[in-house]
Design a protein around this motif. Structure first.
Motif, PDB file in Angstrom:
ATOM      1  N   LEU A 199       0.797  -1.216   0.000  1.00  0.00           N
ATOM      2  CA  LEU A 199       0.000   0.000   0.000  1.00  0.00           C
ATOM      3  C   LEU A 199       0.837   1.277   0.000  1.00  0.00           C
ATOM      4  N   MET A 200       2.032   1.224   0.594  1.00  0.00           N
ATOM      5  CA  MET A 200       2.821   2.444   0.744  1.00  0.00           C
ATOM      6  C   MET A 200       4.116   2.443  -0.039  1.00  0.00           C
ATOM      7  N   LEU A 201       4.903   1.392   0.075  1.00  0.00           N
ATOM      8  CA  LEU A 201       6.242   1.419  -0.504  1.00  0.00           C
ATOM      9  C   LEU A 201       6.264   1.139  -2.004  1.00  0.00           C
ATOM     10  N   VAL A 202       5.415   0.241  -2.481  1.00  0.00           N
ATOM     11  CA  VAL A 202       5.403  -0.062  -3.919  1.00  0.00           C
ATOM     12  C   VAL A 202       5.033   1.174  -4.741  1.00  0.00           C
ATOM     13  N   PRO A 203       4.001   1.949  -4.358  1.00  0.00           N
ATOM     14  CA  PRO A 203       3.723   3.167  -5.143  1.00  0.00           C
ATOM     15  C   PRO A 203       4.880   4.176  -5.140  1.00  0.00           C
ATOM     16  N   ILE A 204       5.555   4.299  -4.012  1.00  0.00           N
ATOM     17  CA  ILE A 204       6.705   5.201  -3.946  1.00  0.00           C
ATOM     18  C   ILE A 204       7.815   4.691  -4.863  1.00  0.00           C
ATOM     19  N   ASN A 205       8.082   3.401  -4.825  1.00  0.00           N
ATOM     20  CA  ASN A 205       9.129   2.824  -5.665  1.00  0.00           C
ATOM     21  C   ASN A 205       8.781   2.954  -7.145  1.00  0.00           C
ATOM     22  N   ASN A 206       7.521   2.782  -7.488  1.00  0.00           N
ATOM     23  CA  ASN A 206       7.125   2.906  -8.893  1.00  0.00           C
ATOM     24  C   ASN A 206       7.319   4.321  -9.429  1.00  0.00           C
ATOM     25  N   ARG A 207       7.189   5.329  -8.558  1.00  0.00           N
ATOM     26  CA  ARG A 207       7.441   6.713  -8.995  1.00  0.00           C
ATOM     27  C   ARG A 207       8.910   6.947  -9.294  1.00  0.00           C
ATOM     28  N   GLY A 208       9.784   6.232  -8.555  1.00  0.00           N
ATOM     29  CA  GLY A 208      11.223   6.389  -8.755  1.00  0.00           C
ATOM     30  C   GLY A 208      11.676   5.733 -10.011  1.00  0.00           C
TER      31      GLY A 208
END
Length: 106
Positions: free
Chosen positions: A97-106
């Motif tokens: 819920l939190m880390l995968v979306p952040i990683n996908n933005r990077g």
């Protein structure tokens, strides 16, 4: 047989936790010290590498923890295994819920 399951589960989950801690507290500091946009490139490459492996590692750890909890239910410490499995499940949900979306933005 239960002893072997306990050892394998502990080693696999322990390695998973070790990788997470090393990324958080060592690799990120190393990447932050690189010049220009090298840190972003390093994070992007690392995210692709770990992103391909981590889902299998997390699911495998959850399955092993569940098998250990069921197989050792009558043994002492089964409640601790269930609690550890619950915390591992919570970390998987939080990652999705939190880390995968952040990683996908990077």
């Amino acid at each position: 047989m239960l002893d072997a399951l306990e050892i394998v589960t502990t080693v696999i989950v322990g390695l998973l936790v070790g990788v997470e801690f090393s990324v958080a507290f060592v690799i990120n500091r190393i990447l932050d010290a690189l010049p220009d946009d090298s840190a972003q490139l390093g994070r992007s490459h690392g995210g692709r590498m770990l992103g391909a492996l981590m889902p299998f590692w997390y699911i495998g750890s959850l399955v092993l923890s569940a098998i250990w909890a069921v197989a050792g239910w009558g043994e002492g410490g089964a409640g601790l295994v269930v609690a550890a499995g619950g915390l591992l499940l919570l970390s998987v949900v939080m990652s999705l819920l939190m880390l995968v979306p952040i990683n996908n933005r990077g």
